[in-house]
Each structure stands twice: as structure tokens, then as C-alpha cells.
Design a protein around this motif. Structure first.
Motif, mmCIF file in Angstrom:
data_model
loop_
_atom_site.group_PDB
_atom_site.id
_atom_site.type_symbol
_atom_site.label_atom_id
_atom_site.label_comp_id
_atom_site.label_asym_id
_atom_site.label_seq_id
_atom_site.Cartn_x
_atom_site.Cartn_y
_atom_site.Cartn_z
ATOM 1 N N ASP A 269 0.831 -1.207 0.000
ATOM 2 C CA ASP A 269 0.000 0.000 0.000
ATOM 3 C C ASP A 269 0.864 1.256 0.000
ATOM 4 N N THR A 270 1.933 1.223 0.797
ATOM 5 C CA THR A 270 2.842 2.376 0.835
ATOM 6 C C THR A 270 3.514 2.573 -0.521
ATOM 7 N N ALA A 271 3.915 1.478 -1.157
ATOM 8 C CA ALA A 271 4.552 1.559 -2.482
ATOM 9 C C ALA A 271 3.585 2.159 -3.497
ATOM 10 N N ASN A 272 2.330 1.724 -3.433
ATOM 11 C CA ASN A 272 1.333 2.249 -4.370
ATOM 12 C C ASN A 272 1.136 3.747 -4.196
ATOM 13 N N SER A 273 0.997 4.167 -2.941
ATOM 14 C CA SER A 273 0.774 5.588 -2.657
ATOM 15 C C SER A 273 1.949 6.432 -3.121
ATOM 16 N N LYS A 274 3.170 5.969 -2.850
ATOM 17 C CA LYS A 274 4.361 6.721 -3.241
ATOM 18 C C LYS A 274 4.481 6.808 -4.764
ATOM 19 N N ALA A 275 4.212 5.693 -5.453
ATOM 20 C CA ALA A 275 4.311 5.687 -6.915
ATOM 21 C C ALA A 275 3.309 6.659 -7.531
ATOM 22 N N LEU A 276 2.082 6.677 -7.004
ATOM 23 C CA LEU A 276 1.065 7.604 -7.504
ATOM 24 C C LEU A 276 1.461 9.048 -7.239
ATOM 25 N N GLU A 277 2.030 9.309 -6.077
ATOM 26 C CA GLU A 277 2.449 10.672 -5.732
ATOM 27 C C GLU A 277 3.528 11.172 -6.684
ATOM 28 N N VAL A 278 4.517 10.323 -6.968
ATOM 29 C CA VAL A 278 5.604 10.708 -7.873
ATOM 30 C C VAL A 278 5.064 10.905 -9.290
ATOM 31 N N CYS A 279 4.201 9.978 -9.722
ATOM 32 C CA CYS A 279 3.631 10.053 -11.075
ATOM 33 C C CYS A 279 2.818 11.335 -11.249
ATOM 34 N N GLU A 280 1.982 11.643 -10.256
ATOM 35 C CA GLU A 280 1.106 12.807 -10.380
ATOM 36 C C GLU A 280 1.902 14.105 -10.436
ATOM 37 N N ALA A 281 2.960 14.192 -9.656
ATOM 38 C CA ALA A 281 3.798 15.397 -9.679
ATOM 39 C C ALA A 281 4.430 15.583 -11.058
ATOM 40 N N ARG A 282 4.917 14.490 -11.620
ATOM 41 C CA ARG A 282 5.527 14.569 -12.960
ATOM 42 C C ARG A 282 4.469 14.850 -14.030
ATOM 43 N N ARG A 283 3.288 14.291 -13.861
ATOM 44 C CA ARG A 283 2.224 14.486 -14.837
ATOM 45 C C ARG A 283 1.870 15.962 -14.973
ATOM 46 N N ILE A 284 1.727 16.657 -13.845
ATOM 47 C CA ILE A 284 1.388 18.078 -13.873
ATOM 48 C C ILE A 284 2.510 18.877 -14.521
ATOM 49 N N THR A 285 3.750 18.547 -14.156
ATOM 50 C CA THR A 285 4.901 19.274 -14.690
ATOM 51 C C THR A 285 5.019 19.117 -16.199
ATOM 52 N N LEU A 286 4.783 17.883 -16.686
ATOM 53 C CA LEU A 286 4.978 17.584 -18.106
ATOM 54 C C LEU A 286 3.694 17.694 -18.923
ATOM 55 N N ASN A 287 2.587 18.076 -18.256
ATOM 56 C CA ASN A 287 1.314 18.296 -18.934
ATOM 57 C C ASN A 287 0.815 17.052 -19.669
ATOM 58 N N VAL A 288 0.960 15.905 -19.031
ATOM 59 C CA VAL A 288 0.362 14.671 -19.542
ATOM 60 C C VAL A 288 -1.086 14.656 -19.064
ATOM 61 N N GLU A 289 -2.035 14.455 -19.986
ATOM 62 C CA GLU A 289 -3.414 14.824 -19.688
ATOM 63 C C GLU A 289 -4.283 13.728 -19.073
ATOM 64 N N SER A 290 -3.852 12.486 -19.079
ATOM 65 C CA SER A 290 -4.645 11.444 -18.426
ATOM 66 C C SER A 290 -4.205 11.304 -16.972
ATOM 67 N N LEU A 291 -5.052 10.695 -16.159
ATOM 68 C CA LEU A 291 -4.751 10.535 -14.741
ATOM 69 C C LEU A 291 -3.755 9.403 -14.512
ATOM 70 N N CYS A 292 -2.976 9.514 -13.438
ATOM 71 C CA CYS A 292 -2.054 8.443 -13.072
ATOM 72 C C CYS A 292 -2.835 7.272 -12.473
ATOM 73 N N ARG A 293 -2.403 6.052 -12.806
ATOM 74 C CA ARG A 293 -3.009 4.835 -12.279
ATOM 75 C C ARG A 293 -1.899 3.881 -11.870
ATOM 76 N N ILE A 294 -2.203 3.007 -10.925
ATOM 77 C CA ILE A 294 -1.256 1.946 -10.598
ATOM 78 C C ILE A 294 -1.295 0.937 -11.728
ATOM 79 N N TYR A 295 -0.162 0.790 -12.381
ATOM 80 C CA TYR A 295 -0.070 -0.114 -13.511
ATOM 81 C C TYR A 295 0.443 -1.489 -13.081
#
Length: 587
Positions: free
Chosen positions: A545-571
């Protein structure tokens, strides 16, 4: 004899000079000729074009038998243009010099265009061969992702362009087209290896003529005389896998190149066999419906093609200017120009054009379509800051448009984009994207998005089915390298491209990096409709659960910065993929 020939040549060359003014298009008499499977818009003689429509319906039945074409092909729109100048206004002056007909399969529908004045055979129906040629392209290309070698694509269409109906209930095919007869009489056959390697971008005007002639010769032999017609599909499949076009044909035919070349050259001096057949029992000739088009309706038809195909912007501008001056414009024309302005990013101008259209016309499909594309593009330029409420309106509008006409690929794509940006589960928007792809497999934007999504599912067979033909369309180095790397990742027999460290920042590179991390790891991913993507990793975490939360947090921060328009998901959790559609797999 020489004097007569000069007179004939002058008669042929004179119409080439000049260029149709918008007045000639707007003020011409236009008609719409409709049958169950064709819609023809013409400024030619309606009775002559009516005969063409009858023959097209006959040809459709024959081609469906001979080519095993799908019965679900949607209605094809054909612009049958009276002369070379009218044709040039649609396809551009250079194309008008080189072609007598063209076929376009776009995300807005399929179109064929033919120059009724380009036929030199003096047959009963002008340009009949051109129409049969272009309709063969429609049947083979309309819903298929496969790409055909240039020589075979044109040669195949030429073989079926001369289908004839000598009497009721019979048909004949295999005769040599008039232009190919002239090419073979006046010119030497194109060298076989040069023919097999030719592409539309490498052949100039004279070479194009030789490709058509050589393609007709070789295709005619393969289908009619070789006894190897059943091996052509294997050759086409190999070609779409990227195999060498010469080696692939030699291998598929199990014939040395020298023997194949001997048969090919022999065609130039031989007699060409024809085949006959019977129309299905009970077939009844179709009676086309002929209706005059008003100037306003004709202008709207012309403008719609020019906008949807993205061709000949100069003709569009002059057409609209003249139509307005002569009061031949319409509310429908305004909606079409709004689409053009939307594509150019002139959203305020597009909105003002739509606002000029009375409320009573807002229920028309042409208005709702123009408005839907404007709404969508306005949200897309906002990137990650798009408005969910407006996207919901976009979603609903495209859903309604599909309900009214489910044959337009662009409607399906618009709905899929809105759903993805609204955070729908992958499985739901992928069903919609698949429908867009099935209707327009050659639309690069749709195919690119679909290929990237399929890669995430790790199904090598389905991914390759989309990626191989797409690879043949893409010329830019970066996306080609990325697609080749993904193919090499899923298909061990394919060699990975050599890339430097910077270029290795691709999806397959991210997966390889993730595999090296230790347990209690997670991979979050955002991939949008443009093919833009971003990852977030977490590893050596105290629990999953901690790994999932951390991965989503890192992904979302990068998504906003790089303007990737779909939402982050646990893959992926650990090495197990959990966001593959239909099944779970391992990286």
C-alpha cells in the motif's frame, strides 16, 4: 496521320491550361446522385453520371465476390468533376496533372474524386476506369490496417478497373486499361527490382506511370496466370512486418528472382487473358435517384470536403469569398468554416461563426458536430487544467453524434478522449478507441494512441497487428524508434534499435528499469491520447500500500509538470500488471 495525331494531342492538352475560378464551381449546375451504396456529387452531365452510378453498383457486387470484401462497407461519397479544372480545385494543380482520380480515407469519412474529362478511350461512360480503380482502393483499404506495396496497390486496382458488363447477367475482367496499353507500347517496362521497391514518395511523374503499368503487368500475371494467387496474402503480411519487398515476394512465391523477372518481362509482349463471370441470380439493376443541388448546398459540399480532407486551402478561401459575395453561402457553410477555424486554433472566431447561426438550426448534425469539435479542442489546449464539467458536455455531445451516425471515426475518437480525460477506466475508453481505429486504421493519430494502449496490455499478437502497419506510415525518427523498441520488447525475434541513453527514455526502457527494483514495489503510469506518458516508481517500501501511494504521488507530480493529460493509475504491483485490459500479466 502525323497531323491528325498533333490535333488529338492539342485537344487533349488544351484543357490542362488554366485553373477553375470559384465562380465556375459555384455557378455550375450541381446534382446529387444516390444509390444504396454510393452518393455522387457532380457538376457533370447527370444522365452520364447516373449511368456510372448504375455500373458502380454492379461493380460493387462483382468486387465483393472477387475480392471477398466486407459487406458492411459504409456508403462512399464520390465527387465526379466535369473537367480537369474542376478537379484541380479539389486536389490541387499538381495532383490534377498527375492523376485522374484519388481516394481519401479520413477520420471524417471516405471520399473518392474523379475527373470525368480525363478519359481518353472515348467509351460510353467517361472516366469509368478511374471510378472502378478508386472504388477498389475503398474496398481494400477502407477498413483494413494493412499497407500494400505501391506497385501491388495500384496494379491490383488497375486489374479490376476494366470490369465490363457486355450483357445483362455477365461480367468480364482482366482487360488492359487504356493508359497501361499506351505505357507498354511507348515505353520499356520498369526494371523489376526498381518496381518492387518503388514508393509514392520516391517515384516522380514519369516513374508513377511506369509503376502503374508494371504493377498492372505483374499483378495480372499473379492473379490470372501464375497459379500462385493464394500466396499473395503471405507476401503482403511479410511486407507489413517490414521484410525486404524483393526478398518477401521471392520467398512467398518460392521462385528465384530471375524466373519471376522472366515472367514479368514476358507480360509486356504477351496476350492478356480475361475472365468471365455471372452476376448473382436475381440481381436487379439499381435505379439511382438524381436530384439537383442548390448553389448553397453545392458550396457546402465542396467546402466540407476541402476542410475534412485538409486539402487545397487556397481553393477553400477563394470559394468562401466568392460564395459570400454572390450570396451563395449558408448557415451550414458557416459551421464548416468554424471547423476550419477550430483546427487552426482560432477558437473565438469559430465561436462567433457558430453564434451567427440561428437557434432553429442548432439541432442539425452539421452544427452539433462543429460545436463538439470546438468544445473539445478548447479543453485540450488547457491540458491538465481542463474543466471536467465542459468535458462531460463534450462526452455527451459526441455520444449523441455517434447515436445519429456511428460511421464517423472522429466522433468515436472525440468520445474516447473525453472519457480518458474524465478518468474513466481504461477498459471503457479503450472500447470506444477501438471503434475509432476499426473505422480509420490509417489515421495516424488514432493508430498511435491505440498502439501505445495495446502495448500496455503486453499482448504481442494484438499489438503487432496495429504496430507493424503503423510503422510503415511514420517517418519521424523518434516515434519510429519508440515503436520499434516496443515491438522488440514484445517480439523476441525482432532486433531492438540502437539508441543512446537519452533516447532510451521510452516506455519499454521504463519497464526494463522497473524490473530491476526490489520487492514491495509499484509502478504508476499516465498515458494520454497524444501518446505522451509519465511514470512514478516506488520500491523497497515497508508494504505494498505504501509503495502504491508513493508511486502515484511521484507520477502525479511529474504528470502536472509535463502536462500529460490522463490521470495516473497503478499499472503494476511487484512484477504483476494490474491495469491490463481483460487479463493480468507480468512485466
Amino acid at each position: 496521320m502525323r497531323g491528325k495525331l498533333c490535333i488529338l494531342l492539342m485537344a487533349y492538352l488544351l484543357p490542362i491550361a488554366g485553373w477553375t475560378s470559384p465562380a465556375n464551381l459555384v455557378d455550375a449546375e450541381w446534382h446529387e446522385i444516390e444509390t444504396p451504396h454510393f452518393r455522387i456529387v457532380t457538376n457533370g452531365r447527370p444522365e452520364s453520371v447516373k449511368g456510372l452510378a448504375e455500373d458502380l453498383e454492379r461493380f460493387r457486387v462483382v468486387a465483393s465476390q472477387l475480392l471477398s470484401a466486407s459487406e458492411v462497407q459504409h456508403k462512399l461519397t464520390i465527387f465526379a468533376l466535369a473537367d480537369r479544372n474542376s478537379y484541380a480545385a479539389f486536389v490541387g494543380d499538381e495532383n490534377a496533372k498527375r492523376t485522374g482520380g484519388v481516394f481519401h480515407n479520413t477520420s471524417y469519412g471516405s471520399f473518392a474524386l474523379v475527373n470525368l474529362g480525363s478519359d481518353r478511350s472515348m467509351r460510353e461512360h467517361p472516366a469509368r476506369e478511374f471510378l472502378f480503380h478508386e472504388y477498389t482502393h475503398f474496398l481494400t483499404y477502407g477498413r483494413s490496417p494493412l499497407h500494400y506495396p505501391y506497385w501491388y496497390s495500384e496494379g491490383f486496382a488497375e486489374v479490376f478497373s476494366t470490369v465490363d458488363f457486355p450483357k445483362d447477367g455477365n461480367y468480364v475482367f482482366g482487360a488492359i486499361p487504356m493508359d497501361r496499353a499506351a505505357s507498354l507500347y511507348y515505353d520499356q517496362p520498369m526494371p523489376l527490382e526498381e518496381l518492387l521497391r518503388a514508393t509514392p514518395t520516391t517515384a516522380d511523374g514519369r516513374q508513377n506511370s511506369r509503376v502503374y503499368a508494371g504493377g498492372w503487368m505483374l499483378t495480372h500475371w499473379l492473379i490470372m496466370s501464375s497459379g500462385k494467387a493464394d500466396r499473395i496474402q503471405g507476401y503482403v503480411s511479410a511486407y507489413n512486418r517490414g521484410e525486404d519487398p524483393v526478398d518477401a515476394l521471392v520467398s512467398a512465391l518460392e521462385m528465384p528472382f530471375e524466373e519471376l523477372e522472366r515472367h514479368y518481362i514476358g507480360q509486356a509482349k504477351g496476350k492478356f487473358s480475361k475472365r468471365t463471370g455471372l452476376m448473382p441470380r436475381g440481381y436487379k439493376p439499381v435505379q439511382p435517384i438524381v436530384q439537383p443541388l442548390s448553389r448553397e448546398a453545392a458550396v457546402a459540399e465542396i467546402a466540407r470536403y476541402l476542410v475534412m480532407s485538409g486539402k487545397n486551402a487556397d481553393s477553400l478561401r477563394e470559394l468562401v469569398q466568392y460564395a459570400r459575395a454572390e450570396r451563395a453561402d449558408s448557415h451550414e457553410l458557416m459551421s464548416i468554416i468554424a471547423v476550419a477555424k477550430t483546427r487552426a486554433g482560432e477558437f473565438s472566431r469559430a465561436e462567433s461563426l457558430l453564434e451567427s447561426i440561428p437557434l432553429g438550426a442548432h439541432s442539425e448534425q452539421w452544427y452539433q458536430s462543429a460545436e463538439a469539435f470546438l468544445w473539445l479542442e478548447r479543453q485540450l489546449v488547457k491540458g491538465v487544467h481542463s474543466d471536467p464539467e465542459r468535458l462531460e458536455a463534450v462526452r455527451d455531445r459526441f455520444a449523441a453524434l455517434i447515436e445519429a451516425n456511428d460511421e464517423v471515426p472522429a466522433y468515436w475518437r472525440g468520445l474516447a478522449v473525453a472519457m480518458q480525460k474524465l478518468g474513466y477506466p481504461r477498459g471503457e475508453y479503450l472500447k470506444i478507441l477501438e471503434q475509432a481505429y476499426l473505422r480509420a486504421p490509417r489515421e495516424v493519430g488514432i493508430a498511435w494512441w491505440y498502439a501505445n494502449e495495446l502495448y500496455l496490455d503486453r499482448d504481442a499478437e494484438i499489438f503487432a497487428r496495429v504496430a507493424h502497419p503503423l510503422l510503415m506510415q511514420i517517418t519521424e525518427e523518434q516515434p519510429r524508434t519508440q515503436l520499434q523498441a516496443m515491438l522488440a520488447d514484445l517480439l523476441p525475434d525482432i532486433a531492438a534499435p540502437e539508441v543512446d541513453a537519452e533516447e532510451k527514455k521510452t516506455i519499454d526502457g521504463a519497464f526494463a528499469k522497473y524490473k530491476g527494483y526490489s520487492a514491495n514495489k509499484a509502478l504508476a503510469l499516465a498515458l494520454d491520447y497524444k501518446g505522451a506518458y509519465v511514470f512514478g516508481y516506488a520500491y523497497d517500501s515497508p508494504d505494498q500500500d505504501t509503495a502504491n501511494s508513493k508511486a502515484l504521488e511521484v507520477c502525479e507530480a511529474r504528470r502536472i509538470t509535463l502536462n500529460v493529460e490522463s490521470l495516473c493509475r497503478i499499472y503494476a504491483e511487484g512484477d504483476k500488471i494490474i491495469d491490463a485490459v481483460g487479463s493480468s500479466d507480468r512485466l
